[in-house]
Enzyme design. Structure first.
Site, PDB file in Angstrom:
ATOM      1  N   TYR A 144     -40.762  16.953  51.646  1.00 23.74           N
ATOM      2  CA  TYR A 144     -41.350  15.661  51.994  1.00 23.74           C
ATOM      3  C   TYR A 144     -41.911  15.738  53.404  1.00 23.74           C
ATOM      4  CZ  TYR A 144     -41.723  10.599  52.794  1.00 23.74           C
ATOM      5  OH  TYR A 144     -42.176   9.337  53.077  1.00 23.74           O
ATOM      6  N   ASP A 239     -42.306  21.477  59.576  1.00 25.17           N
ATOM      7  CA  ASP A 239     -41.982  20.058  59.659  1.00 25.17           C
ATOM      8  C   ASP A 239     -40.515  19.966  60.064  1.00 25.17           C
ATOM      9  OD1 ASP A 239     -41.228  17.462  59.285  1.00 25.17           O
ATOM     10  OD2 ASP A 239     -42.177  17.223  57.325  1.00 25.17           O
ATOM     11  N   LYS A 267     -37.490  11.212  63.706  1.00 24.93           N
ATOM     12  CA  LYS A 267     -36.037  10.977  63.648  1.00 24.93           C
ATOM     13  C   LYS A 267     -35.343  11.150  65.016  1.00 24.93           C
ATOM     14  CE  LYS A 267     -36.061  11.183  58.745  1.00 24.93           C
ATOM     15  NZ  LYS A 267     -36.803  12.009  57.824  1.00 24.93           N
TER      16      LYS A 267
HETATM   17  C1  LIG Z   1     -38.300  11.628  57.308  1.00 26.61           C
HETATM   18  C2  LIG Z   1     -39.235  12.756  57.167  1.00 26.61           C
HETATM   19  C3  LIG Z   1     -40.619  12.598  57.337  1.00 26.61           C
HETATM   20  C4  LIG Z   1     -41.268  11.258  57.503  1.00 26.61           C
HETATM   21  O1  LIG Z   1     -40.903  10.625  58.682  1.00 26.61           O
HETATM   22  P1  LIG Z   1     -41.111   9.026  58.788  1.00 26.61           P
HETATM   23  O2  LIG Z   1     -40.705   8.727  60.197  1.00 26.61           O
HETATM   24  O3  LIG Z   1     -40.221   8.433  57.749  1.00 26.61           O
HETATM   25  O4  LIG Z   1     -42.530   8.738  58.539  1.00 26.61           O
HETATM   26  C5  LIG Z   1     -41.417  13.717  57.318  1.00 26.61           C
HETATM   27  N1  LIG Z   1     -40.888  14.939  57.149  1.00 26.61           N
HETATM   28  C6  LIG Z   1     -39.562  15.130  56.963  1.00 26.61           C
HETATM   29  C7  LIG Z   1     -39.033  16.514  56.789  1.00 26.61           C
HETATM   30  C8  LIG Z   1     -38.697  14.039  56.937  1.00 26.61           C
HETATM   31  O5  LIG Z   1     -37.400  14.242  56.714  1.00 26.61           O
END
Ligand SMILES: *Cc1c(COP(=O)(O)O)cnc(C)c1O
Length: 428
Positions: A144, A239, A267
């Protein structure tokens, strides 16, 4: 436990907010029941509107790595708020947090702050496309990267095909530029690269997957990706929205000793306020406006309250020499406890863990990619989830989520949790 007030609040919310929530997974759709409305949180605990207390294993989906309402973060936000909450002008603090992040993370010279992980990943691929002058990207099924169009591509099993959108509203035109590979399967990536020679701008990956449960990379997998990118003039994007400032000071890059070309954050970097960021070496970052041609902007980017929270958080992590070891030790302790009680109760399961990321899959086969993660028994998970909730333990309401361990958890909390899992396992 009574959820009277939460149920009433949810009914009111459903009238004015689609599904009653501002982010779908909060709605408990995967586990049934009505979501719990939070009222406050402190340290390892979250309190709901009915006065119930839970040991929190979600921690706002990651940011609260030092526990809720961490005093230095709260104080920094309060002090900054008194001076004005947004200026739309540069502030000194933005340089401070940028310099600190660059010091902590390997291989980056410059960093730009945005408002979410979604924005960070969306901007990172635009930058990669602008820099390489190529259009296509490769992502992995089950990873994601936020909800921007390019990433909402079917997590299907046909890995060597063009992606098709898995949300209405994502056009075929966008979907065709996102190619899908299988996590932990370098052959699937090789095949895509060879079938699209000279067309791939970037490969984006969660270096430790956390959005199909926790799935660590197999030995040599990230190294092979790195090599493939070098050979084909492809940028490797890690990511690290989940892993950054959680697995180590320098995130997964430091822990696993593989460097990416572009890294994204979210985060933890915001300490619980809306912050994302993306970073790379100067040569790449200088492609961004106003220096370069790739446009990217944000009215509230670098917001002073968000920067104050993030700076206080990063400072705390930077200055604590043992925090990442403590987090990993606590999570290992939990892992061993879960292994013991679930085995004793004869439940088929797999526990995956790396550092302070852990997840329980109700299937006895190794969980190494999206396909194997999908084999988990969701009926058992639902009972497990609600059983733990009744014991005052809050885990993510979906079998596809990693648990987020915070340093505020005590060994008493962990023992209580392991005992509760034992108790719940008897009912599965
Ligand atoms: C949470 C998450 C996102 C998205 O971040 P948001 O602040 O919710 O837009 C993207 N990549 C990873 C790996 C995530 O865990």
């Amino acid at each position: 436990m009574l959820y009277k007030r939460s149920s009433a609040l949810f009914a009111q919310a459903e009238i004015v907010i689609p599904g009653g929530v501002n982010s779908p997974v909060r709605a408990f759709k995967a586990v049934g029941g009505t979501p719990i409305f939070a009222k406050s949180a402190k340290g390892a605990y979250v309190f709901d509107e009915d006065g119930n207390r839970y040991i929190d294993y979600i921690n706002s989906w990651g940011p609260m790595v030092l526990g809720h309402a961490y005093p230095p973060v709260v104080e920094a936000v309060i002090e900054k708020a008194k001076l004005g909450t947004s200026f739309g002008m540069p502030t000194e603090m933005e340089t401070q947090i940028a310099a600190l992040a660059i010091k902590m993370v390997p291989g980056i010279d410059k960093i730009r702050f945005v408002n979410s992980g979604t924005e960070a990943c969306m901007s990172a691929i635009r930058l990669a496309r602008g820099f390489t002058k190529k259009d296509k990207i490769i992502k992995f099924a089950g990873c994601y990267h936020g909800h921007s169009d390019s990433f909402l591509i079917q997590a299907g099993s046909g890995a060597v095909t063009f992606g098709s959108p898995n949300s209405p509203g994502v056009t075929q035109g966008t979907a065709k530029d996102t190619l899908l590979a299988k996590y932990n399967n370098i052959e699937s990536v090789n095949a895509l690269v060879n079938a699209n020679l000279g067309e791939i701008a970037a490969i984006i990956i969660e270096p430790v997957a956390g959005n199909m449960g926790c799935i660590p990379p197999k030995e040599g997998f990230l190294e092979a990706l790195r090599q493939l990118c070098n050979q084909n003039n492809i940028l490797l994007i890690f990511d690290e929205v989940m892993t950054g400032f959680r697995l180590a000071r320098g995130g997964a890059q430091e822990l696993l000793k593989v460097n990416a070309d572009i890294v994204t954050f979210g985060k933890v970097i915001g300490g619980g306020l809306p912050v994302g960021a993306f970073a790379a070496r100067a040569e790449i970052m200088n492609y961004l406006a106003p220096l370069g041609p790739v446009y990217q902007a944000g009215t509230l980017s670098g917001n002073p309250l968000a920067m104050a929270a993030g700076l206080a958080m990063l400072n705390a992590l930077e200055q604590d020499n043992t925090v990442f070891d403590r987090l990993a030790e606590k999570t290992l302790y939990l892992e061993k406890g879960i292994q013991k009680v679930l085995s004793e109760n004869g439940i088929p399961f797999t526990v995956n863990r790396l550092g302070s990321m852990i997840s329980v899959h109700f299937d006895s086969n190794p969980v190494v990619d999206f396909q194997t993660a999908s084999k988990g028994d969701n009926e058992i998970f639902k009972k497990f989830f609600h059983g733990l909730l009744a014991e005052g333990i809050y885990i993510a309401p979906s079998a596809y989520e990693s648990w987020f361990i915070s340093d505020a958890l005590s060994y008493e909390d962990l023992d209580y949790t392991i005992n509760a899992i034992d108790k719940v396992a008897r009912t599965l």
